[in-house]
Enzyme design. Structure first.
Site, mmCIF file in Angstrom:
data_model
loop_
_atom_site.group_PDB
_atom_site.id
_atom_site.type_symbol
_atom_site.label_atom_id
_atom_site.label_comp_id
_atom_site.label_asym_id
_atom_site.label_seq_id
_atom_site.Cartn_x
_atom_site.Cartn_y
_atom_site.Cartn_z
ATOM 1 N N GLY A 46 -12.717 30.762 14.057
ATOM 2 C CA GLY A 46 -11.673 32.127 13.637
ATOM 3 C C GLY A 46 -10.435 32.222 12.332
ATOM 4 O O GLY A 46 -10.450 31.157 12.455
ATOM 5 N N GLN A 51 -4.109 33.629 6.384
ATOM 6 C CA GLN A 51 -4.288 31.609 6.261
ATOM 7 C C GLN A 51 -4.820 30.847 4.831
ATOM 8 O O GLN A 51 -4.624 30.587 4.657
ATOM 9 C CB GLN A 51 -5.070 31.790 7.354
ATOM 10 N N CYS A 94 -4.766 25.094 16.108
ATOM 11 C CA CYS A 94 -4.959 26.627 14.859
ATOM 12 C C CYS A 94 -5.288 25.925 13.546
ATOM 13 O O CYS A 94 -5.235 25.137 13.430
ATOM 14 C CB CYS A 94 -3.655 26.900 14.808
ATOM 15 N N LEU A 95 -6.112 26.292 12.538
ATOM 16 C CA LEU A 95 -6.477 25.690 11.086
ATOM 17 C C LEU A 95 -5.256 25.382 10.025
ATOM 18 O O LEU A 95 -5.230 24.958 9.208
ATOM 19 C CB LEU A 95 -7.256 26.625 10.768
ATOM 20 N N HIS A 136 -4.856 35.139 19.235
ATOM 21 C CA HIS A 136 -4.604 34.851 18.340
ATOM 22 C C HIS A 136 -4.934 35.443 16.662
ATOM 23 O O HIS A 136 -3.571 34.849 16.061
ATOM 24 C CB HIS A 136 -5.092 33.547 18.263
ATOM 25 N N GLU A 137 -6.163 35.287 16.363
ATOM 26 C CA GLU A 137 -5.987 36.092 15.249
ATOM 27 C C GLU A 137 -4.964 37.112 14.965
ATOM 28 O O GLU A 137 -4.024 37.182 13.498
ATOM 29 C CB GLU A 137 -7.032 35.915 14.563
ATOM 30 N N HIS A 140 -1.766 36.201 14.310
ATOM 31 C CA HIS A 140 -1.262 35.648 13.019
ATOM 32 C C HIS A 140 -1.418 36.766 12.046
ATOM 33 O O HIS A 140 -0.511 36.795 10.957
ATOM 34 C CB HIS A 140 -2.826 34.696 11.493
HETATM 35 O O1 K1U Z 1 -7.006 30.943 14.023
HETATM 36 C C1 K1U Z 1 -7.067 29.323 13.283
HETATM 37 O O2 K1U Z 1 -6.342 28.721 13.364
HETATM 38 C C2 K1U Z 1 -8.501 29.385 13.381
HETATM 39 C C3 K1U Z 1 -8.340 28.834 15.511
HETATM 40 C C4 K1U Z 1 -8.684 29.481 16.124
HETATM 41 C C5 K1U Z 1 -8.872 29.785 17.914
HETATM 42 C C6 K1U Z 1 -9.389 28.780 18.326
HETATM 43 C C7 K1U Z 1 -8.992 27.951 19.630
HETATM 44 C C8 K1U Z 1 -8.393 29.539 20.201
HETATM 45 C C9 K1U Z 1 -8.367 30.367 19.711
HETATM 46 C C10 K1U Z 1 -8.337 30.115 18.846
HETATM 47 C C11 K1U Z 1 -9.957 27.787 15.483
HETATM 48 O O3 K1U Z 1 -10.771 28.252 14.959
HETATM 49 S S1 K1U Z 1 -9.656 26.160 15.360
HETATM 50 C C12 K1U Z 1 -10.543 24.975 16.195
HETATM 51 C C13 K1U Z 1 -11.554 24.828 16.480
HETATM 52 O O4 K1U Z 1 -10.888 26.054 17.519
HETATM 53 C C14 K1U Z 1 -12.672 24.966 16.923
HETATM 54 C C15 K1U Z 1 -13.074 24.259 15.453
HETATM 55 C C16 K1U Z 1 -15.230 23.907 15.466
HETATM 56 C C17 K1U Z 1 -15.537 24.053 17.039
HETATM 57 C C18 K1U Z 1 -15.291 24.691 18.381
HETATM 58 C C19 K1U Z 1 -13.583 25.214 17.801
HETATM 59 ZN ZN ZN Z 2 -4.553 29.642 14.231
#
Ligand code: K1U
Ligand code: ZN
Length: 174
Positions: A46, A51, A94-95, A136-137, A140
């Site tokens: 996401g 971001q 979270c990225l 989560h988004e 944000h």
């Molecule tokens: O919004 C963001 O920072 C992105 C975040 C979204 C998220 C992940 C997990 C739970 C809630 C929201 C991410 O994508 S973190 C990376 C991640 O979870 C992932 C990356 C590659 C493959 C599978 C998962």
């Molecule tokens: Zn995030």
């Protein structure tokens, strides 16, 4: 399409409340393209426009498991219209806070109203990872981070670690 830099805490822009999209034009479509490229590259499931430093209420998501089969979804001006009383706990990342994961409790099911890229209104019911990621988004775009849902002790610790890293990176730059 362009790969954009993902803001990291303690960048203050991550605390902005994003503005609703008034018109879905070529600028919004280009923003969405950049968001997908950036999100897939990270990789993430996401991304909210803020971001990458754009304070507009735009969210991209791709929960597909396989790299070859993308299932891109776009949510413009998403709004939670209903949330279940039942809660569930999922590990979140979270990225903007790389390599930090914590369990977060949120409503188990939600309904979300949003616009697609054609400006058509939809309402979707979400549960599981879809509900977690949407909440989560949407957090944000309201300037809220998942660490706001964990203990103050853990939150302060992670903010301190990233603030220290940002200061060290600035020193190297100078
Ligand atoms: O919004 C963001 O920072 C992105 C975040 C979204 C998220 C992940 C997990 C739970 C809630 C929201 C991410 O994508 S973190 C990376 C991640 O979870 C992932 C990356 C590659 C493959 C599978 C998962
Ligand atoms: Zn995030």
């Amino acid at each position: 399409m362009a790969l954009r830099e993902i803001l990291k805490i303690p960048d203050k822009r991550l605390r902005l409340v994003s503005e609703p999209v008034k018109r879905i034009d070529a600028g919004i479509r280009a923003l969405v393209d950049d968001m997908f490229e950036t999100m897939h590259d990270a990789p993430g499931i996401g991304l909210a426009a803020i971001q990458i430093g754009v304070a507009k209420r735009v969210v991209t998501m791709d929960l597909s498991k396989k790299e070859e089969s993308h299932e891109p979804r776009v949510f413009i001006n998403p709004e939670i219209t209903w949330a279940s009383k039942e809660k569930s706990t999922h590990e979140e990342g979270c990225l903007s806070i790389p390599e930090y994961y914590e369990e977060v409790e949120r409503p188990q099911q939600i309904k979300v109203k949003y616009l697609d890229l054609e400006g058509k209104t939809h309402e979707v019911e979400a549960s599981g990872l879809f509900a977690t990621c949407l909440q989560h988004e949407i957090d944000h775009i309201n300037g809220v981070l998942f660490i706001d849902h964990i203990s103050k002790l853990k939150r302060d610790r992670v903010i301190k670690k990233f603030t220290k890293a940002a200061k060290a990176a600035k020193k190297v730059e100078a």
